[in-house]
Design a protein around this motif. Sequence first.
Motif, PDB file in Angstrom:
ATOM      1  N   VAL A   5      64.066  77.638  15.039  1.00  0.00           N
ATOM      2  CA  VAL A   5      64.803  78.890  14.856  1.00  0.00           C
ATOM      3  C   VAL A   5      65.830  78.732  13.731  1.00  0.00           C
ATOM      4  N   ASP A   6      66.172  79.838  13.128  1.00  0.00           N
ATOM      5  CA  ASP A   6      67.126  79.867  12.035  1.00  0.00           C
ATOM      6  C   ASP A   6      68.515  79.471  12.536  1.00  0.00           C
ATOM      7  N   LEU A   7      69.172  78.566  11.822  1.00  0.00           N
ATOM      8  CA  LEU A   7      70.524  78.138  12.205  1.00  0.00           C
ATOM      9  C   LEU A   7      71.489  79.311  12.300  1.00  0.00           C
ATOM     10  N   GLU A   8      71.368  80.275  11.390  1.00  0.00           N
ATOM     11  CA  GLU A   8      72.266  81.435  11.405  1.00  0.00           C
ATOM     12  C   GLU A   8      72.106  82.259  12.673  1.00  0.00           C
ATOM     13  N   ASN A   9      70.908  82.273  13.244  1.00  0.00           N
ATOM     14  CA  ASN A   9      70.657  83.047  14.461  1.00  0.00           C
ATOM     15  C   ASN A   9      71.021  82.275  15.722  1.00  0.00           C
ATOM     16  N   TYR A  10      70.957  80.957  15.665  1.00  0.00           N
ATOM     17  CA  TYR A  10      71.099  80.138  16.863  1.00  0.00           C
ATOM     18  C   TYR A  10      72.478  79.513  17.011  1.00  0.00           C
ATOM     19  N   SER A  11      73.219  79.457  15.930  1.00  0.00           N
ATOM     20  CA  SER A  11      74.540  78.826  15.970  1.00  0.00           C
ATOM     21  C   SER A  11      75.517  79.647  15.138  1.00  0.00           C
ATOM     22  N   LYS A  53      81.055  80.490   1.733  1.00  0.00           N
ATOM     23  CA  LYS A  53      80.280  79.393   2.307  1.00  0.00           C
ATOM     24  C   LYS A  53      78.815  79.786   2.472  1.00  0.00           C
ATOM     25  N   THR A  54      77.984  78.770   2.504  1.00  0.00           N
ATOM     26  CA  THR A  54      76.543  78.946   2.483  1.00  0.00           C
ATOM     27  C   THR A  54      75.987  79.372   3.839  1.00  0.00           C
ATOM     28  N   ALA A  55      75.129  80.370   3.810  1.00  0.00           N
ATOM     29  CA  ALA A  55      74.301  80.713   4.967  1.00  0.00           C
ATOM     30  C   ALA A  55      72.968  80.017   4.732  1.00  0.00           C
ATOM     31  N   ALA A  56      72.762  78.929   5.416  1.00  0.00           N
ATOM     32  CA  ALA A  56      71.633  78.040   5.125  1.00  0.00           C
ATOM     33  C   ALA A  56      70.289  78.652   5.499  1.00  0.00           C
ATOM     34  N   PHE A  57      69.311  78.444   4.627  1.00  0.00           N
ATOM     35  CA  PHE A  57      67.917  78.768   4.926  1.00  0.00           C
ATOM     36  C   PHE A  57      67.308  77.545   5.620  1.00  0.00           C
ATOM     37  N   VAL A  58      67.772  77.287   6.819  1.00  0.00           N
ATOM     38  CA  VAL A  58      67.338  76.098   7.566  1.00  0.00           C
ATOM     39  C   VAL A  58      66.980  76.512   8.984  1.00  0.00           C
ATOM     40  N   ARG A  59      65.879  75.963   9.457  1.00  0.00           N
ATOM     41  CA  ARG A  59      65.481  76.159  10.854  1.00  0.00           C
ATOM     42  C   ARG A  59      65.638  74.829  11.582  1.00  0.00           C
ATOM     43  N   VAL A  60      65.907  74.923  12.888  1.00  0.00           N
ATOM     44  CA  VAL A  60      66.049  73.720  13.704  1.00  0.00           C
ATOM     45  C   VAL A  60      65.231  73.875  14.980  1.00  0.00           C
ATOM     46  N   LEU A  61      64.605  72.784  15.364  1.00  0.00           N
ATOM     47  CA  LEU A  61      63.912  72.705  16.642  1.00  0.00           C
ATOM     48  C   LEU A  61      64.510  71.521  17.386  1.00  0.00           C
ATOM     49  N   ILE A  62      65.099  71.795  18.558  1.00  0.00           N
ATOM     50  CA  ILE A  62      65.749  70.750  19.348  1.00  0.00           C
ATOM     51  C   ILE A  62      64.888  70.471  20.567  1.00  0.00           C
ATOM     52  N   THR A  63      64.629  69.182  20.806  1.00  0.00           N
ATOM     53  CA  THR A  63      63.820  68.761  21.950  1.00  0.00           C
ATOM     54  C   THR A  63      64.582  67.704  22.733  1.00  0.00           C
ATOM     55  N   ASP A  64      64.642  67.870  24.046  1.00  0.00           N
ATOM     56  CA  ASP A  64      65.230  66.870  24.930  1.00  0.00           C
ATOM     57  C   ASP A  64      64.177  65.778  25.126  1.00  0.00           C
ATOM     58  N   SER A  65      64.451  64.592  24.611  1.00  0.00           N
ATOM     59  CA  SER A  65      63.472  63.511  24.674  1.00  0.00           C
ATOM     60  C   SER A  65      63.213  63.036  26.101  1.00  0.00           C
ATOM     61  N   GLY A  66      64.203  63.178  26.978  1.00  0.00           N
ATOM     62  CA  GLY A  66      64.033  62.752  28.361  1.00  0.00           C
ATOM     63  C   GLY A  66      63.037  63.605  29.119  1.00  0.00           C
ATOM     64  N   LEU A  93      75.936  72.058  27.487  1.00  0.00           N
ATOM     65  CA  LEU A  93      76.010  72.651  26.159  1.00  0.00           C
ATOM     66  C   LEU A  93      76.298  74.143  26.290  1.00  0.00           C
ATOM     67  N   THR A  94      77.334  74.600  25.586  1.00  0.00           N
ATOM     68  CA  THR A  94      77.686  76.018  25.651  1.00  0.00           C
ATOM     69  C   THR A  94      77.459  76.749  24.329  1.00  0.00           C
ATOM     70  N   GLY A  95      77.455  76.025  23.224  1.00  0.00           N
ATOM     71  CA  GLY A  95      77.248  76.675  21.938  1.00  0.00           C
ATOM     72  C   GLY A  95      77.136  75.658  20.819  1.00  0.00           C
ATOM     73  N   MET A  96      76.772  76.145  19.634  1.00  0.00           N
ATOM     74  CA  MET A  96      76.611  75.284  18.468  1.00  0.00           C
ATOM     75  C   MET A  96      77.253  75.930  17.250  1.00  0.00           C
ATOM     76  N   LYS A  97      77.737  75.078  16.373  1.00  0.00           N
ATOM     77  CA  LYS A  97      78.317  75.527  15.110  1.00  0.00           C
ATOM     78  C   LYS A  97      77.740  74.648  13.997  1.00  0.00           C
ATOM     79  N   TYR A  98      77.620  75.223  12.807  1.00  0.00           N
ATOM     80  CA  TYR A  98      77.122  74.410  11.699  1.00  0.00           C
ATOM     81  C   TYR A  98      77.856  74.735  10.412  1.00  0.00           C
ATOM     82  N   ARG A  99      77.739  73.803   9.472  1.00  0.00           N
ATOM     83  CA  ARG A  99      78.221  74.006   8.104  1.00  0.00           C
ATOM     84  C   ARG A  99      77.213  73.350   7.180  1.00  0.00           C
TER      85      ARG A  99
END
Length: 155
Positions: free
Chosen positions: A97-103, A74-87, A56-62
């Motif tokens: 973390v805020d999507l705008e800051n992380y992607s 376009k919308t700057a979402a008030f959304v946070r994401v937490l990603i966990t590797d299940s393995g 993984l090198t980067g992320m983009k969202y809409r």
Amino acid sequence: MQRYSFLDLQAFASAIYNGRQLLMVPYAYNVTVLVLAQNGVSNQSLSITANADFILTGMKYRAQIGAAQTVSTKTAAFVRVLITDSGSNEQFTNAAVDLENYSTNGGDSRDLPFPRFIQGRTALTMQFTNYAPTAETYTSIDLMLEGVLVRAVSG
């Protein structure tokens, strides 16, 4: 803006695979959240292909709120994401973390500070949380994980 060169990624993967010959191809995974209301939470799972590892090198969202959008509105979402590797049960960040800051939401790419190796046959769990200060419902959120698939070539 930071872009990893092909040689950077090749060296990164080569170190993981102990110098074995590799086949690397650009690839992206997409996760879609449908209808995320204010204070709502959506849990999504993403299966990583079984026949290759993923760097993984980067992320983009809409994010879509139902209104017509242009590049400048376009919308700057008030959304946070937490990603966990299940393995490995390893979180990508210590908290959501805020999507705008992380992607990236269009514009210049915002790559991860360092590529992230994700083994094949694992799954990523993503928890999206709407923290909008007013009643804002997202009709859809697409998060694209971009990087490269890596396969060891027997020879």
